[in-house]
Design a protein around this motif. Structure first.
Motif, PDB file in Angstrom:
ATOM      1  N   GLY A  97       7.831  -2.428  -3.476  1.00  0.00           N
ATOM      2  CA  GLY A  97       8.882  -1.467  -3.506  1.00  0.00           C
ATOM      3  C   GLY A  97       9.695  -1.283  -2.213  1.00  0.00           C
ATOM      4  O   GLY A  97      10.156  -0.328  -2.014  1.00  0.00           O
ATOM      5  N   THR A  98       9.727  -2.408  -1.293  1.00  0.00           N
ATOM      6  CA  THR A  98      10.441  -2.351  -0.304  1.00  0.00           C
ATOM      7  C   THR A  98      11.748  -2.096  -0.336  1.00  0.00           C
ATOM      8  O   THR A  98      12.389  -1.271   0.520  1.00  0.00           O
ATOM      9  N   TYR A  99      12.763  -2.530  -1.506  1.00  0.00           N
ATOM     10  CA  TYR A  99      13.841  -2.367  -1.492  1.00  0.00           C
ATOM     11  C   TYR A  99      14.336  -1.387  -2.529  1.00  0.00           C
ATOM     12  O   TYR A  99      15.489  -1.019  -2.711  1.00  0.00           O
ATOM     13  N   THR A 100      13.274  -0.977  -3.241  1.00  0.00           N
ATOM     14  CA  THR A 100      13.439  -0.272  -4.744  1.00  0.00           C
ATOM     15  C   THR A 100      12.758   1.328  -4.914  1.00  0.00           C
ATOM     16  O   THR A 100      13.188   2.180  -5.580  1.00  0.00           O
ATOM     17  N   ALA A 101      11.651   1.475  -3.895  1.00  0.00           N
ATOM     18  CA  ALA A 101      11.007   2.470  -4.130  1.00  0.00           C
ATOM     19  C   ALA A 101      11.183   3.509  -3.008  1.00  0.00           C
ATOM     20  O   ALA A 101      11.599   3.164  -1.822  1.00  0.00           O
ATOM     21  N   ASP A 102      11.213   4.856  -3.542  1.00  0.00           N
ATOM     22  CA  ASP A 102      11.177   6.026  -2.518  1.00  0.00           C
ATOM     23  C   ASP A 102      10.167   7.065  -2.781  1.00  0.00           C
ATOM     24  O   ASP A 102      10.096   7.352  -3.911  1.00  0.00           O
ATOM     25  N   ALA A 103       9.384   7.608  -2.015  1.00  0.00           N
ATOM     26  CA  ALA A 103       8.388   8.433  -2.265  1.00  0.00           C
ATOM     27  C   ALA A 103       7.894   9.320  -1.149  1.00  0.00           C
ATOM     28  O   ALA A 103       8.038   9.142   0.053  1.00  0.00           O
ATOM     29  N   THR A 104       7.272  10.460  -1.520  1.00  0.00           N
ATOM     30  CA  THR A 104       6.909  11.426  -0.567  1.00  0.00           C
ATOM     31  C   THR A 104       5.431  11.862  -1.028  1.00  0.00           C
ATOM     32  O   THR A 104       5.171  12.188  -2.280  1.00  0.00           O
ATOM     33  N   VAL A 105       4.561  11.930  -0.263  1.00  0.00           N
ATOM     34  CA  VAL A 105       3.126  12.452  -0.640  1.00  0.00           C
ATOM     35  C   VAL A 105       2.863  13.658   0.315  1.00  0.00           C
ATOM     36  O   VAL A 105       2.980  13.634   1.602  1.00  0.00           O
ATOM     37  N   ASP A 106       2.755  14.939  -0.326  1.00  0.00           N
ATOM     38  CA  ASP A 106       2.234  16.158   0.556  1.00  0.00           C
ATOM     39  C   ASP A 106       1.055  15.955   1.189  1.00  0.00           C
ATOM     40  O   ASP A 106       0.270  15.011   0.896  1.00  0.00           O
ATOM     41  N   ALA A 107       0.907  16.792   2.260  1.00  0.00           N
ATOM     42  CA  ALA A 107      -0.262  16.671   3.018  1.00  0.00           C
ATOM     43  C   ALA A 107      -1.520  16.565   2.040  1.00  0.00           C
ATOM     44  O   ALA A 107      -1.746  17.612   1.374  1.00  0.00           O
ATOM     45  N   ILE A 108      -2.543  15.741   2.683  1.00  0.00           N
ATOM     46  CA  ILE A 108      -4.064  15.680   1.979  1.00  0.00           C
ATOM     47  C   ILE A 108      -4.825  16.132   3.157  1.00  0.00           C
ATOM     48  O   ILE A 108      -4.807  15.441   4.187  1.00  0.00           O
ATOM     49  N   PRO A 109      -5.769  17.262   2.709  1.00  0.00           N
ATOM     50  CA  PRO A 109      -6.720  17.485   3.860  1.00  0.00           C
ATOM     51  C   PRO A 109      -7.695  16.340   4.104  1.00  0.00           C
ATOM     52  O   PRO A 109      -8.150  15.782   3.040  1.00  0.00           O
ATOM     53  N   LEU A 110      -8.293  16.146   5.289  1.00  0.00           N
ATOM     54  CA  LEU A 110      -8.993  15.133   5.675  1.00  0.00           C
ATOM     55  C   LEU A 110     -10.456  15.767   6.131  1.00  0.00           C
ATOM     56  O   LEU A 110     -10.565  17.323   6.466  1.00  0.00           O
TER      57      LEU A 110
END
Length: 299
Positions: A97-110
């Protein structure tokens, strides 16, 4: 008669084509499909007929024209057809997905607290960067992670995936290779403004690529943690470095510290101690880890 071998030459010669010429070859759907098909079976070269059938291109002349354009740069013909290293990189980048993907992941508690302020640690993702940091003081690690890999993991698996990818980046970089272009990298140990003799923790390891000018930055503690001998220390004490960012393991140590060995040029010693045993390692000005010593701790 055998041909005479070429005269000895200590130089290394690499012939390069312009990026415009090379990447201009990819501006066609048939060519992209040819690369994709060859990437499906990288261990098995395909004949012309097999490749054309799998690519599902009816016009033999049109297919042959575009295949010929790829030869040399992205496709190799040695009887049958297979990807060159550059072709493998292009297919890998498409899958990642280097040229094609865009994503966001909201904060995950650790499941550990910030070592600096005791705040809550979280993992998140945006702008093609994984970020493991403290909600309160914002300190932590930021590093590239391929967007196309995100959907290969459940949301709660991502912190572990980020940690393993970070380890991969550290090992690739300390082996001397740029994570972007595979060029040669040079490292240096830096002191951040604000560091003191009693609190030398503001240290950073910077690696810069001779070829593309890109770089990577790690904390000194991260660099030392992923040294093979130090990883062995953590493993022997049941501290898993593959289940979270190294700070997760650091938070479980009896002692985690650093001290300045010298200022000009800078040298820093990192100290880990747990269950009656201590391991120390020195970071040299060129960002190499030296003088690793493991011994029983006096109680």
């Amino acid at each position: 008669m055998f041909d005479e071998p070429p005269a000895e030459d200590d130089s290394v010669t690499v012939e390069r084509r312009s990026p415009e010429d090379v990447f201009g070859l990819l501006g066609n759907g048939v060519r992209i499909e040819i690369l994709r098909v060859l990437g499906e079976t990288p261990e098995k070269p395909l004949s012309f007929s097999e490749l054309r059938e799998r690519a599902d291109i009816d016009d033999s002349g049109n297919f042959n024209y575009h295949l010929e354009k790829l030869l040399g740069s992205f496709v190799r013909k040695d009887g049958d057809y297979e990807l060159t290293h550059a072709g493998e990189q292009i297919v890998g980048a498409m899958l990642a997905g280097t040229y094609t993907a865009d994503a966001t992941v909201d904060a995950i508690p650790l499941d550990w607290d910030c070592l600096l302020c005791g705040g809550a640690m979280v993992a998140e993702y945006f702008r093609e960067r994984a970020r493991i940091h403290c909600r309160a003081c914002e300190k932590g690690a930021v590093f590239p992670f391929p967007p196309g890999s995100l959907d290969q993991f459940d949301r709660d698996e991502l912190p572990v995936a980020f940690a393993r990818w970070l380890r991969h980046l550290v090992q690739q970089t300390t082996a001397g290779f740029c994570h972007v272009c595979a060029g040669r990298v040079d490292g240096r140990l830096e002191r951040h403004p604000g560091g003191t003799e009693s609190d030398p923790k503001p240290t950073q390891i910077t690696f810069e690529c001779r070829q593309c000018g890109g770089g990577m930055r790690f904390s000194g503690s991260t660099l030392v943690t992923h040294h093979p001998e130090v990883e062995g220390f953590f493993l022997d004490h049941g501290l898993d470095l593959l289940s979270g960012h190294p700070s997760r393991a650091w938070s479980r140590l009896d002692r985690f510290d650093s001290q300045i060995v010298a200022n000009d040029p800078p040298r820093v010693e990192i100290i880990f101690a747990h269950e009656g045993e201590t391991i120390t390692a020195e970071i040299a000005p060129d960002a190499t880890v030296r003088n690793v010593q493991r011994h029983t701790t006096d109680r």
